[in-house]
Design a protein around this motif. Structure first.
Motif: not given
Length: 347
Positions: A25-27, A33-34, A38-43, A214-218
């Motif tokens: 999901g993070q990949i 590029q949603e 930096e946020e996806a990398v951090a997660e 499906e909801i992004p963490t942020k």
């Protein structure tokens, strides 16, 4: 690498699948590029840190005597996002999490709260679902672990149940309330998808989520901040939802959908025509005699289906269409990536 090997070797199959889904999901966020990269990398780094200390951190989410809230969610994907959101808000000490891992949309549910009923469900998955199968022993362990965690909920904690517009989460939420019958906690019910859609959808940028995973963490974090108490359930609400679980579980059938604010049990072949139509719409590779990879068909079906069913059930129905002489097969149906299909020619 040795540390990574030790960490992954200690995981069960269910945990491996959960972590793989979260990583993919993070990949995917990085790929499309949603949001900020930096946020996806951090997660991803947070997932790595969590995996490295899996055994030590596994119990961090279990209810404890001094917790103020217990969140109950359905599905590992949503659970992963919820953990990250609660961590980001600094609520880990007071907000705990219980996960119902079953896909309540598929498989028999009769007498699920008895060993006999769970055996029937386990046998059905063994006979019909080629991937993501758990043994009856694992199924029992998972069920008993769930009961233990529910018993740990202290009386003063508010129980927040999360459910969106799909049969899996709606049925799971009702099952959780049924298992908590006799508890005197305050209960609340929220729809994470609806909250995030209300917060973020605009006329020029609209996302309709099919399930909470499906909801992004942020976005989930922002939704949690805005919980206003409107989801509180009355005693009558709780009683009604518990009774609805009894009604759902008494119905014979292996497929459920969410329609008109109700969980409906439908026939197993409910999506067969939908699958055939998707097959007709897809162009098979040139030179493969009209055969199409099953994985491609299922990807298309899952991507366009308004209901969240899961790829395993669609793959089961494709095999049924093969057995019934409607489709031809090339390859070995041990997993969807290993075989191809096409419409059988009529004489």
């Amino acid at each position: 690498m040795l540390t990574i090997k030790k960490a992954t070797d200690s995981l069960g199959d269910q945990d491996v699948r959960a972590y793989l889904r979260l990583v993919l999901g993070q990949i995917n966020k990085l790929k499309v590029q949603e949001g900020p990269l930096e946020e996806a990398v951090a997660e991803l780094i947070e997932l790595y840190d969590e995996l490295m200390g899996f055994h030590e951190k596994k119990a961090i989410w279990d209810p404890v005597p001094n917790c103020t809230h217990v969140h109950i969610v359905v599905g590992d994907s949503f659970a992963g996002s919820m953990k990250q959101a609660l961590k980001g808000l600094g609520w880990v000490e007071t907000h705990k999490l219980i996960v119902l891992q079953e896909n309540y949309a598929t498989g028999p549910l009769g007498d699920l709260d008895s060993p006999k009923g769970r055996k029937v469900r386990s046998n059905w998955f063994f006979d019909n679902i080629t991937e993501a199968f758990e043994s009856y022993t694992e199924f029992e362990e998972e069920y008993n672990e769930l009961l233990d965690k529910l018993k740990q909920i202290p009386e003063q904690a508010e129980v927040i149940l999360w459910s969106s517009s799909n049969a899996r989460e709606q049925t799971g939420m009702r099952h959780a309330l049924y298992l908590l019958r006799g508890n005197h906690n305050a209960f609340a019910l929220y729809d994470a998808c609806a909250l995030c859609e209300k917060l973020y959808n605009r006329p020029d940028a609209f996302i309709e989520y099919r399930h909470s995973g499906e909801i992004p963490t942020k976005k989930l974090r922002e939704a949690l901040i805005r919980i206003d108490g409107s989801g509180k359930l009355s005693i009558a609400d709780v009683t009604r939802l518990q009774q609805e679980w009894r009604t759902i579980s008494e119905q014979a059938g292996v497929l459920r959908t969410w329609q008109d604010n109700e969980v409906l049990t439908v026939s197993a072949d409910y999506y067969d025509q939908y699958l055939l139509e998707k097959l007709d719409d897809l162009a098979p590779p040139v030179g493969d005699n009209g055969f199409l990879k099953v994985a491609r068909l299922i990807g298309e079906a899952v991507g366009h289906c308004p209901q969240y069913i899961g790829d395993s059930f669609f793959e089961y129905r494709i095999r049924e269409l093969i057995y019934n002489g409607i489709l031809e097969i090339k390859g070995i149906p041990t997993a969807m990536r290993f075989y191809s299909i096409k419409r059988k020619r009529r004489a």
